[in-house]
Write an enzyme that holds these catalytic residues in place. Structure first.
Site, PDB file in Angstrom:
ATOM      1  N   GLU A  79       0.733  -1.344   0.165  1.00 58.45           N
ATOM      2  CA  GLU A  79      -0.011  -0.017   0.016  1.00 58.45           C
ATOM      3  C   GLU A  79       0.890   1.271   0.009  1.00 58.45           C
ATOM      4  O   GLU A  79       0.473   2.250   0.587  1.00 58.45           O
ATOM      5  CB  GLU A  79      -0.867   0.136   1.192  1.00 58.45           C
ATOM      6  CG  GLU A  79      -1.885  -1.073   1.142  1.00 58.45           C
ATOM      7  CD  GLU A  79      -3.216  -1.232   2.258  1.00 58.45           C
ATOM      8  OE1 GLU A  79      -4.140  -1.137   1.906  1.00 58.45           O
ATOM      9  OE2 GLU A  79      -2.646  -0.941   3.494  1.00 58.45           O
TER      10      GLU A  79
ATOM     11  N   TYR B  32     -11.748  18.252  20.170  1.00 60.99           N
ATOM     12  CA  TYR B  32     -10.266  17.492  19.836  1.00 60.99           C
ATOM     13  C   TYR B  32     -10.434  16.758  18.598  1.00 60.99           C
ATOM     14  O   TYR B  32      -9.461  16.851  17.721  1.00 60.99           O
ATOM     15  CB  TYR B  32      -9.989  16.607  20.922  1.00 60.99           C
ATOM     16  CG  TYR B  32     -10.349  16.956  22.269  1.00 60.99           C
ATOM     17  CD1 TYR B  32      -9.296  18.120  22.752  1.00 60.99           C
ATOM     18  CD2 TYR B  32     -11.502  16.931  23.049  1.00 60.99           C
ATOM     19  CE1 TYR B  32      -9.384  18.551  23.927  1.00 60.99           C
ATOM     20  CE2 TYR B  32     -11.507  17.485  24.237  1.00 60.99           C
ATOM     21  CZ  TYR B  32     -10.793  18.310  24.756  1.00 60.99           C
ATOM     22  OH  TYR B  32     -10.840  19.144  25.951  1.00 60.99           O
TER      23      TYR B  32
END
Length: 217
Positions: free
Chosen positions: A78, A124
């Site tokens: 990948e 966050y």
């Protein structure tokens, strides 16, 4: 006198150490996932069929920007996922691709917003990820996926691959890992809140975060 380690040696050691932490905490399993770091010359990538909990720093793959293997074992199949993101995000210093449980679970859900597949549940998440686009399903190893990532990554530091998992970039390896962990925690929250009435951050609250923390999202 203590020897000064080269940039490459430091990053090889860091990849092995932090990858082991991810593995031991259950954020990756078996030989799944791959991690890369940009160097001054070329880049490092975890080898194909390697377990992130058992990496030998010396065997981590080193590639040039033409994809040639310079050192170490053969790279992850990948590699094109990482290369696609590096090509359009010049400030990306590292990329983390995991099959972490909750993020992968979200990637299999129906009815996701393809432009932003996890809602703004916490500040966050906005600060570490921003908007998370969903990449349509491609079979593992399909290099067309790298071209799709190139179209999204200029405006997004992270993407979620449908029926697969997240690809997250950061200014350095620690930053990419922290963002990956925040994504996994938010995915867990998102799944826990299914069928529950939920308050998401509104446009004004998101804009306040963008200004306060100078976010480019």
């Amino acid at each position: 006198m203590t020897a000064i380690l080269s940039e490459e040696t430091r990053e090889r050691d860091k990849i092995a150490r932090l990858s082991r932490s991810l593995y031991e905490r259950g954020l990756t399993a078996g030989s799944s996932g791959n991690i890369s770091v940009r160097l001054s010359e070329g880049w490092l990538l975890t080898p194909t069929n390697s377990c992130l909990g058992e990496l030998d720093p010396a065997r981590i793959s080193k590639l040039d920007w033409d994809g040639n293997l310079l050192a170490g074992d053969p790279p992850s199949k990948e590699a094109f996922l990482h290369r696609g993101m590096y090509d359009v995000r010049p400030k990306a210093g590292a990329i983390v691709h995991l099959h972490s449980t909750h993020s992968a679970a979200v990637s299999c859900m129906c009815g996701l917003d393809p432009a932003n597949c996890i809602p703004p549940l916490t500040p966050y998440f906005i600060m570490k990820i921003g908007r998370l686009p969903l990449v349509p399903y491609h079979r593992p190893g399909d290099k067309a996926l790298g071209e799709v990532i190139k179209t999204l990554a200029p405006k997004h530091s992270a993407v979620l691959l449908a029926n697969h998992g997240p690809v997250v970039s950061g200014p350095d390896l620690e930053g990419a890992i922290y963002a990956s962990e925040e994504l996994e925690e938010t995915a867990k929250i998102f799944l826990l809140l299914q069928n529950a009435r939920t308050n998401c951050l509104n446009a004004e609250q998101i804009e306040e975060l963008k200004v306060a923390f100078k976010l480019d999202i």
